[in-house]
Design a protein around this motif. Structure first.
Motif, short mmCIF file in Angstrom:
data_model
loop_
_atom_site.label_atom_id
_atom_site.label_comp_id
_atom_site.label_asym_id
_atom_site.label_seq_id
_atom_site.Cartn_x
_atom_site.Cartn_y
_atom_site.Cartn_z
N TYR A 11 0.84 -1.21 0.00
CA TYR A 11 0.00 0.00 0.00
C TYR A 11 0.87 1.26 0.00
O TYR A 11 0.60 2.22 -0.72
CB TYR A 11 -0.92 0.00 1.22
CG TYR A 11 -1.77 1.25 1.32
CD1 TYR A 11 -2.98 1.35 0.64
CD2 TYR A 11 -1.35 2.33 2.09
CE1 TYR A 11 -3.75 2.51 0.71
CE2 TYR A 11 -2.11 3.49 2.18
CZ TYR A 11 -3.31 3.57 1.48
OH TYR A 11 -4.06 4.72 1.56
N GLY A 12 1.93 1.23 0.82
CA GLY A 12 2.81 2.38 0.88
C GLY A 12 3.49 2.67 -0.44
O GLY A 12 3.46 3.80 -0.93
N TYR A 13 4.08 1.65 -1.04
CA TYR A 13 4.82 1.87 -2.28
C TYR A 13 3.94 2.36 -3.42
O TYR A 13 4.34 3.23 -4.19
CB TYR A 13 5.57 0.59 -2.68
CG TYR A 13 6.83 0.39 -1.90
CD1 TYR A 13 7.94 1.21 -2.10
CD2 TYR A 13 6.92 -0.61 -0.94
CE1 TYR A 13 9.10 1.04 -1.37
CE2 TYR A 13 8.08 -0.79 -0.19
CZ TYR A 13 9.17 0.05 -0.42
OH TYR A 13 10.31 -0.12 0.33
N ILE A 14 2.74 1.82 -3.55
CA ILE A 14 1.89 2.25 -4.66
C ILE A 14 1.35 3.66 -4.42
O ILE A 14 0.83 4.29 -5.35
CB ILE A 14 0.73 1.26 -4.93
CG1 ILE A 14 -0.23 1.19 -3.73
CG2 ILE A 14 1.27 -0.10 -5.29
CD1 ILE A 14 -1.42 0.28 -3.98
N ASN A 15 1.52 4.17 -3.20
CA ASN A 15 1.11 5.53 -2.90
C ASN A 15 2.29 6.47 -2.66
O ASN A 15 2.13 7.59 -2.18
CB ASN A 15 0.19 5.54 -1.67
CG ASN A 15 -1.20 5.03 -2.00
OD1 ASN A 15 -2.02 5.73 -2.57
ND2 ASN A 15 -1.46 3.77 -1.65
N GLY A 16 3.49 5.99 -3.01
CA GLY A 16 4.66 6.86 -2.98
C GLY A 16 5.30 7.05 -1.63
O GLY A 16 6.09 8.00 -1.46
N ILE A 17 5.03 6.19 -0.66
CA ILE A 17 5.63 6.33 0.66
C ILE A 17 6.35 5.03 1.05
O ILE A 17 6.05 3.97 0.51
CB ILE A 17 4.59 6.69 1.74
CG1 ILE A 17 3.51 5.60 1.88
CG2 ILE A 17 3.93 8.03 1.42
CD1 ILE A 17 2.51 5.86 2.99
N PHE A 18 7.27 5.15 1.99
CA PHE A 18 8.04 3.98 2.43
C PHE A 18 8.43 4.19 3.89
O PHE A 18 8.55 5.32 4.38
CB PHE A 18 9.29 3.79 1.57
CG PHE A 18 10.17 5.01 1.51
CD1 PHE A 18 11.17 5.22 2.46
CD2 PHE A 18 10.00 5.96 0.51
CE1 PHE A 18 11.98 6.34 2.42
CE2 PHE A 18 10.80 7.09 0.46
CZ PHE A 18 11.80 7.28 1.42
N TRP A 29 6.82 6.93 8.16
CA TRP A 29 6.64 6.82 6.72
C TRP A 29 7.12 8.11 6.05
O TRP A 29 6.86 9.21 6.54
CB TRP A 29 5.17 6.57 6.38
CG TRP A 29 4.72 5.20 6.80
CD1 TRP A 29 4.24 4.83 8.02
CD2 TRP A 29 4.72 4.01 6.00
NE1 TRP A 29 3.95 3.49 8.03
CE2 TRP A 29 4.23 2.96 6.80
CE3 TRP A 29 5.09 3.73 4.68
CZ2 TRP A 29 4.09 1.66 6.34
CZ3 TRP A 29 4.95 2.43 4.21
CH2 TRP A 29 4.45 1.41 5.03
N TYR A 30 7.80 7.95 4.91
CA TYR A 30 8.41 9.09 4.23
C TYR A 30 7.93 9.20 2.78
O TYR A 30 7.67 8.20 2.12
CB TYR A 30 9.93 8.96 4.24
CG TYR A 30 10.54 9.05 5.62
CD1 TYR A 30 11.00 10.27 6.11
CD2 TYR A 30 10.63 7.94 6.44
CE1 TYR A 30 11.56 10.37 7.37
CE2 TYR A 30 11.18 8.02 7.71
CZ TYR A 30 11.64 9.24 8.18
OH TYR A 30 12.17 9.32 9.43
N SER A 31 7.85 10.45 2.32
CA SER A 31 7.53 10.74 0.93
C SER A 31 8.33 11.97 0.51
O SER A 31 7.82 13.10 0.55
CB SER A 31 6.03 10.99 0.76
OG SER A 31 5.71 11.27 -0.59
N PRO A 32 9.62 11.79 0.15
CA PRO A 32 10.51 12.93 -0.11
C PRO A 32 10.04 13.81 -1.26
O PRO A 32 9.45 13.34 -2.23
CB PRO A 32 11.84 12.26 -0.47
CG PRO A 32 11.73 10.86 0.04
CD PRO A 32 10.29 10.50 -0.05
#
Length: 207
Positions: A11-18, A29-32
């Protein structure tokens, strides 16, 4: 507190977070913005690495010992005592690996694991997470193999999250968060296989 799961990661990766763990194990969780990526089509094997590859010093294996790669990546670096790869993260990514979404590229010398990297593959996007080496050039050879694999299998995106000198030497650039999300959505909607290269493609990056 809920334990990090493989589903959480997808879910995180497909929404741009890790996720990354703090020193006390707390997950964030990060989204640079900006985001670092390495353009796959323009990557070229560094000239200094070509003699090392030609010597065939290292044996490259895929997914042979995923957890061992993560554990090696989790060890503190020489310039820092901290690590963002906690046991919870190792467990979650190992479960993701068993589900077929997380992969490792491993370099062996005399049948000993001496370098490698791991990441997550969804659609035609590959999310690079971390790499390590105990022998000079081992992780570089593993990374070069990864790039040839991604190009051959027509992957569209290689995400490296943050810009730093380590990824910059491989051609990493920064793009805006908005542009990254657009690229991400396109990449995950297309299928690509993360699978071993045929022998004739192992050294195609040297031309």
């Amino acid at each position: 507190m809920t334990t990090l799961s493989a589903d959480d990661l997808i879910y995180g990766y497909i929404n741009g977070i890790f996720p990354m763990a703090d020193s006390d194990g707390t997950l964030y969780w990060y989204s640079p913005d900006p985001r670092a990526i390495i353009p796959i089509d323009t990557y070229k094997t560094p000239k200094s690495l070509r003699p090392v590859i030609n010597k065939k010093l290292f044996e490259i294996r895929l997914n042979h010992n995923f957890r061992a790669v993560m554990e090696a990546c989790s060890k503190p670096r020489r310039d820092s005592e901290d690590t963002w790869i906690s046991e919870e993260i190792i467990d979650a990514y190992t479960n993701l690996h068993q589900a077929g979404f997380a992969h490792s590229v491993e370099a062996y010398l005399d049948n000993q694991l001496v370098g490698g990297l791991y990441g997550v593959s969804i659609g035609s996007a590959f999310f690079g997470e971390s790499m390590f080496y105990t022998e000079p050039n081992a992780s570089k050879v593993a990374f070069d193999y990864l790039m040839q694999l991604l190009r051959k299998q027509k992957f569209m995106l290689l995400d490296t999250q943050f810009i730093n000198d380590n990824v910059r030497r491989f051609g990493a650039i920064e793009i805006s968060k908005g542009e990254y999300i657009r690229m991400l959505k396109k990449a995950i909607s297309h299928k690509a296989r993360f699978t071993e290269l045929e022998v004739e493609h192992l050294f195609m990056g040297q031309a």
